[in-house]
Design a protein around this motif. Structure first.
Motif, mmCIF file in Angstrom:
data_model
loop_
_atom_site.group_PDB
_atom_site.id
_atom_site.type_symbol
_atom_site.label_atom_id
_atom_site.label_comp_id
_atom_site.label_asym_id
_atom_site.label_seq_id
_atom_site.Cartn_x
_atom_site.Cartn_y
_atom_site.Cartn_z
ATOM 1 N N TYR A 1 0.658 -1.151 -0.020
ATOM 2 C CA TYR A 1 -0.062 -0.105 -0.061
ATOM 3 C C TYR A 1 1.004 1.333 0.136
ATOM 4 O O TYR A 1 2.009 1.326 0.455
ATOM 5 N N ASN A 2 0.322 2.179 -0.579
ATOM 6 C CA ASN A 2 0.814 3.562 -0.439
ATOM 7 C C ASN A 2 0.137 4.548 0.302
ATOM 8 O O ASN A 2 0.493 5.432 1.159
ATOM 9 N N ASP A 3 -1.296 4.465 0.155
ATOM 10 C CA ASP A 3 -2.131 5.417 0.594
ATOM 11 C C ASP A 3 -3.630 4.599 0.703
ATOM 12 O O ASP A 3 -4.588 4.877 -0.030
ATOM 13 N N PRO A 4 -3.965 3.737 1.661
ATOM 14 C CA PRO A 4 -5.186 2.861 2.054
ATOM 15 C C PRO A 4 -6.293 3.938 2.199
ATOM 16 O O PRO A 4 -6.599 3.863 3.333
ATOM 17 N N HIS A 5 -6.927 4.617 1.225
ATOM 18 C CA HIS A 5 -7.822 5.560 1.535
ATOM 19 C C HIS A 5 -9.113 5.157 1.855
ATOM 20 O O HIS A 5 -9.767 5.817 2.641
ATOM 21 N N TYR A 6 -9.684 4.062 1.057
ATOM 22 C CA TYR A 6 -10.997 3.370 1.563
ATOM 23 C C TYR A 6 -10.639 2.132 2.076
ATOM 24 O O TYR A 6 -9.887 1.262 1.176
ATOM 25 N N ILE A 7 -11.439 1.194 2.649
ATOM 26 C CA ILE A 7 -11.145 -0.289 3.036
ATOM 27 C C ILE A 7 -12.483 -0.736 3.263
ATOM 28 O O ILE A 7 -13.418 -0.286 3.766
ATOM 29 N N THR A 8 -12.507 -2.447 2.756
ATOM 30 C CA THR A 8 -14.028 -2.976 3.045
ATOM 31 C C THR A 8 -13.350 -4.704 3.106
ATOM 32 O O THR A 8 -12.132 -4.731 2.726
ATOM 33 N N GLU A 9 -14.379 -5.090 3.384
ATOM 34 C CA GLU A 9 -14.149 -6.651 3.398
ATOM 35 C C GLU A 9 -15.215 -7.597 2.483
ATOM 36 O O GLU A 9 -16.552 -7.111 2.159
ATOM 37 N N ASN A 10 -14.736 -8.550 1.545
ATOM 38 C CA ASN A 10 -15.862 -9.186 0.877
ATOM 39 C C ASN A 10 -16.257 -10.299 1.799
ATOM 40 O O ASN A 10 -15.979 -10.867 2.718
ATOM 41 N N ILE A 11 -17.399 -11.060 1.073
ATOM 42 C CA ILE A 11 -18.010 -12.281 1.706
ATOM 43 C C ILE A 11 -17.032 -13.324 2.119
ATOM 44 O O ILE A 11 -17.331 -14.337 2.965
ATOM 45 N N ASN A 12 -16.023 -13.397 1.185
ATOM 46 C CA ASN A 12 -14.990 -14.570 1.549
ATOM 47 C C ASN A 12 -13.875 -14.427 2.221
ATOM 48 O O ASN A 12 -12.779 -14.989 2.344
ATOM 49 N N GLY A 13 -13.945 -12.947 2.944
ATOM 50 C CA GLY A 13 -13.092 -12.795 4.035
ATOM 51 C C GLY A 13 -11.807 -11.903 3.455
ATOM 52 O O GLY A 13 -11.053 -11.234 3.914
ATOM 53 N N ALA B 1 -5.050 1.917 -7.658
ATOM 54 C CA ALA B 1 -5.332 0.587 -7.563
ATOM 55 C C ALA B 1 -6.249 0.249 -6.499
ATOM 56 O O ALA B 1 -6.061 0.725 -5.391
ATOM 57 N N VAL B 2 -6.798 -0.857 -6.825
ATOM 58 C CA VAL B 2 -7.485 -1.679 -5.668
ATOM 59 C C VAL B 2 -6.819 -2.884 -5.296
ATOM 60 O O VAL B 2 -6.501 -3.581 -6.103
ATOM 61 N N VAL B 3 -6.315 -2.827 -4.061
ATOM 62 C CA VAL B 3 -5.499 -3.741 -3.642
ATOM 63 C C VAL B 3 -6.274 -5.033 -2.782
ATOM 64 O O VAL B 3 -6.924 -4.435 -1.845
ATOM 65 N N VAL B 4 -6.287 -6.199 -3.197
ATOM 66 C CA VAL B 4 -6.866 -7.058 -2.511
ATOM 67 C C VAL B 4 -6.065 -8.282 -2.017
ATOM 68 O O VAL B 4 -5.261 -8.819 -2.517
ATOM 69 N N VAL B 5 -6.310 -8.477 -0.665
ATOM 70 C CA VAL B 5 -5.478 -9.581 -0.155
ATOM 71 C C VAL B 5 -6.509 -10.544 0.692
ATOM 72 O O VAL B 5 -7.757 -10.307 0.905
ATOM 73 N N ASN B 6 -6.011 -11.744 0.942
ATOM 74 C CA ASN B 6 -7.180 -12.777 1.584
ATOM 75 C C ASN B 6 -6.976 -12.573 2.982
ATOM 76 O O ASN B 6 -6.178 -11.512 3.374
ATOM 77 N N LYS B 7 -7.713 -13.197 3.803
ATOM 78 C CA LYS B 7 -8.046 -13.149 5.277
ATOM 79 C C LYS B 7 -6.327 -13.161 5.943
ATOM 80 O O LYS B 7 -6.427 -12.899 7.084
ATOM 81 N N SER B 8 -5.649 -14.257 5.266
ATOM 82 C CA SER B 8 -4.396 -14.255 6.076
ATOM 83 C C SER B 8 -3.226 -13.124 5.650
ATOM 84 O O SER B 8 -2.206 -13.219 5.996
ATOM 85 N N GLY B 9 -3.889 -12.302 4.796
ATOM 86 C CA GLY B 9 -2.919 -10.922 4.409
ATOM 87 C C GLY B 9 -2.037 -11.320 3.117
ATOM 88 O O GLY B 9 -0.996 -10.535 2.780
#
Length: 571
Positions: free
Chosen positions: A451-463, A474-482
Motif C-alpha cells: 500500500y501507499n495510501d489505503p484511502h478506503y477499505i472494506t471486506e468481501n463475503i469470502n474474507g 489501484a484496488v489492492v486485494v489480500v485474503n484474510k491471511s494477508g
C-alpha cells in the motif's frame, strides 16, 4: 471397508431367493424379503405369524433349561433378581411380588438400543468426527500456506535489510575514499612546497659555492650577500587521520529491524460440532435454520446483475458540503462525512440527529459495528473513537505512531480493519472487537510494499480485504491471511479509486473519481472486470463513496453535492 463402519447385508432366508432381507418373522425366526413376506402371510399355515420390519425383530435365542425344573425352558427374566426362570419358578415364594418379562422382549429392547447406537455412530458420530478431522487437515494446509508466506516475507525483508546494509556500506566506503583523497591532496601540496624549498636551497648553495674560488674574489666583494639570507623552512601541518567508531548494535536491535513473528493473543474459536438430530436416519436442521438457509440461498440464487441500473430515490445529508463517505446504521439511519471533518448522523428523510467535528478528510474514516456503534479514526491524535448509541464519544484504540485514515467493521466476525500511514509507509491492521491488535498487513511475499495510501477499505463475503489505494491508482486485494491476491488498476485510462464496497454476491464496487472518468466499476470477487455500473451518461458526476443496504440497493455520494442517489442494480 473399515470394520467399524461396515454394514452387513442380510439375504432372505427363502430357498433360491437372493433378495435382501427387509422383514423378519418372529414366530419362525426367519429373515424375509418383501415378496416372500407377502407369500408368508398368504400361506394358511403361517398367516397368523408376527412379521415385523427387520429392525424390530425378536431374535431366536438359545434355549436353556431351568436349573430347578429341567423339563422346562428358562425363557422368563426376573427383573428384581436379573436371572432367567421358567414359568413355574415365577410362583415360588422368593419371587413373590417381582416383575417378570419375556426374555425375547428384553432382548428386543436391548437389540433396538444397540441398533440405535449403531445408527448414531454410523450416521452422526463417525461422519462428524471424520468431518472435523478433514477440517484439521484443511487447517494444516492453511497453516502451511500461511507459514510459507511468512517465511517468504522474512526472506524478502532480510534481503531488503541486506540491501540497505550494502547501500550504507557502499556510502561509508565512498565517504572513506573521499576523506582519503582530500588528505592525500593536502599532503601532495605539502610535498610540492618542500620540493620548491629544496630547489631554492640547492640554488642558494650553488651560489655560495661560486663565491669561494680566489678567482671570484672581486665578485664576492661586490656581491650583496644580505640579499642572499636563507629563508626559513616552510611550516606545514601533519594530517589528522579519521577515526572509525564502531556501531553499537545487538541481536535484539537487528531483530527489531527485521520484524516479528507472533501468534495473536486471542482465544481460539472452538470447532463447530453440529448437534445430533433426534431422528436416527437423518440429521435434520432446525426449522429456523432451514428457513434462514432457504432465505439466504433463495436471495443468492435469484439475484443477478441487472441489464440496466435504475434510480430508486435521493436524499440529502444536512450539515456537510459534499458526501465523501457513508456508513449505514440500523433503522434506516446513516452517518456521512465531508472533506472538512464534518461527521453527521441522519435519517433517510434528511433529519439531522447528531453532528460532530473530526480530523477526517476525503477518506473512509468511519464505520458502523455489529453492535450498532459508530467508530471513526482521528488521524491527528492517532486514535480510534467510538460513538455509542447514547451519543457518548469514547477513545477506543490507540494506534501509536501510525495515522489511521480508513476503517471498516467486519460483517463476518466483527473484526476492525484499519488503513494507516507513517513516514511514507502504509499498512492495514486488524483488531478484534475488543480493540486488541491481531494482524498487520504491509508487504507481499516478495517484500514489496502493498500500500501507499489505503484511502478506503472494506471486506468481501469470502474474507478478502479490499483496499482502495488512491496513490497507487489501484484496488489492492489480500485474503484474510494477508496474502496478496490481485490488484485492479482500471480499464486503460487513468484510474483514481475512491469509495469501495462489496455486496451479497461478492461483487467489488469502486468509484473512479478521475475528472475525465466519473464512473463506478464493478468486479467479481476474483478481480475480473464485469462492467461500468454507472457513467456520466446516467448523471453521475465525480462519485466519491458508495455502500449497499439491506435491500441490495447502491447508495452513491458525489463530490459536487450533499445529495445521495440510490440505485437498483441487481434483479
Amino acid at each position: 471397508m473399515e470394520a467399524s463402519t461396515a454394514q452387513y447385508v442380510l439375504e432372505c432366508s427363502t430357498e433360491d431367493c437372493e433378495n435382501n432381507c427387509q422383514f423378519y418373522c418372529n414366530h419362525c425366526h426367519r429373515p424375509l424379503c418383501e415378496q416372500c413376506r407377502d407369500e408368508h402371510q398368504k400361506n394358511p399355515d403361517t398367516k397368523n405369524h408376527e412379521v415385523v420390519p427387520f429392525l424390530q425383530h425378536k431374535r431366536h435365542l438359545p434355549v436353556d433349561k431351568c436349573k430347578l425344573h429341567p423339563t422346562r425352558n428358562a425363557d422368563i427374566l426376573c427383573n428384581e433378581c436379573n436371572i432367567p426362570l421358567c414359568s413355574k419358578c415365577t410362583t415360588m415364594e422368593e419371587h413373590f411380588g417381582h416383575k417378570f418379562v419375556d426374555m425375547e422382549d428384553t432382548d428386543a429392547e436391548k437389540l433396538a438400543f444397540c441398533l440405535e447406537e449403531i445408527s448414531k455412530i454410523q450416521e452422526y458420530f463417525l461422519p462428524t468426527s471424520k468431518g472435523l478431522k478433514t477440517e484439521t487437515d484443511e487447517d494444516g494446509k492453511e497453516v502451511k500456506k500461511t507459514m510459507d508466506g511468512i517465511r517468504n516475507s522474512i526472506k524478502a525483508e532480510a534481503k531488503s535489510l541486506k540491501d540497505l546494509v550494502d547501500k550504507v556500506t557502499s556510502d561509508k566506503l565512498e565517504q572513506a575514499n573521499t576523506i582519503e583523497k582530500s588528505l592525500l591532496k593536502v599532503l601532495k601540496q605539502q610535498e610540492k612546497t618542500y620540493d620548491d624549498y629544496n630547489k631554492y636551497l640547492e640554488k642558494l648553495l650553488k651560489e655560495f659555492h661560486d663565491y669561494l674560488p680566489l678567482s671570484n674574489f672581486k665578485v664576492l666583494l661586490s656581491a650583496k650577500l644580505e640579499n642572499s639570507k636563507i629563508q626559513f623552512i616552510p611550516e606545514t601541518t601533519k594530517p589528522v587521520p579519521p577515526v572509525f567508531t564502531a556501531g553499537q548494535f545487538t541481536y535484539d536491535d537487528v531483530s527489531k529491524l527485521h520484524g516479528n513473528i507472533g501468534v495473536p493473543n486471542i482465544k481460539p474459536d472452538k470447532r463447530k460440532i453440529k448437534p445430533m438430530a433426534t431422528s436416527l436416519t437423518q440429521l435434520k436442521p432446525t426449522e429456523k435454520e432451514m428457513k434462514q438457509d432457504r432465505e439466504k440461498s433463495d436471495v443468492k440464487q435469484t439475484l443477478s446483475l441487472s441489464a440496466s441500473v435504475t434510480k430508486v430515490r435521493e436524499y440529502t445529508v444536512p450539515g456537510v458540503d459534499r458526501v465523501y463517505h457513508i456508513s449505514l446504521g440500523k433503522s434506516g439511519r446513516l452517518w456521512a462525512s465531508d472533506e472538512y471533518g464534518n461527521l453527521v448522523h441522519t435519517d433517510l428523510q434528511g433529519d439531522q440527529l447528531q453532528k460532530i467535528r473530526t480530523s477526517g478528510t476525503d477518506e473512509g474514516y468511519h464505520t458502523v459495528t455489529q453492535d450498532g456503534d459508530l467508530i471513526y479514526t482521528d488521524r491527528k491524535n492517532k486514535v480510534i473513537n467510538r460513538i455509542q448509541q447514547d451519543n457518548t464519544v469514547t477513545e477506543f484504540i490507540k494506534t501509536g505512531n501510525w495515522k489511521p485514515i480508513s476503517i471498516h467493521s467486519s460483517h463476518i466476525n466483527g473484526d476492525i480493519l484499519v488503513g494507516m500511514v507513517k513516514g511514507g509507509e502504509a499498512k492495514v491492521t486488524r483488531y478484534n472487537k475488543a480493540g486488541e491488535e491481531i494482524q498487520n498487513i504491509q508487504r507481499d511475499n516478495k517484500g514489496q510494499a502493498l500500500y501507499n495510501d489505503p484511502h478506503y477499505i472494506t471486506e468481501n463475503i469470502n474474507g478478502d480485504i479490499c483496499t482502495s489505494d488512491y496513490s497507487k491508482h489501484a484496488v489492492v486485494v489480500v485474503n484474510k491471511s494477508g496474502q496478496h491476491r490481485f490488484s485492479y488498476t482500471g480499464q486503460g485510462s487513468m484510474f483514481v479509486p475512491y469509495g469501495i464496497c462489496t455486496d451479497l454476491l461478492g461483487h467489488i464496487i469502486v468509484c473512479d473519481s478521475f475528472h475525465m472518468n466519473n464512473k463506478v466499476h464493478i468486479l467479481n470477487q476474483d478481480g475480473h472486470f464485469l462492467s461500468l455500473l454507472l457513467t456520466p451518461q446516467q448523471g453521475i458526476n465525480n462519485p466519491c463513496c458508495l455502500c449497499v443496504d439491506d435491500e441490495n440497493n447502491l447508495h452513491v455520494g458525489q463530490y459536487n453535492t450533499n445529495t445521495v442517489t440510490v440505485y437498483k442494480y441487481l434483479q
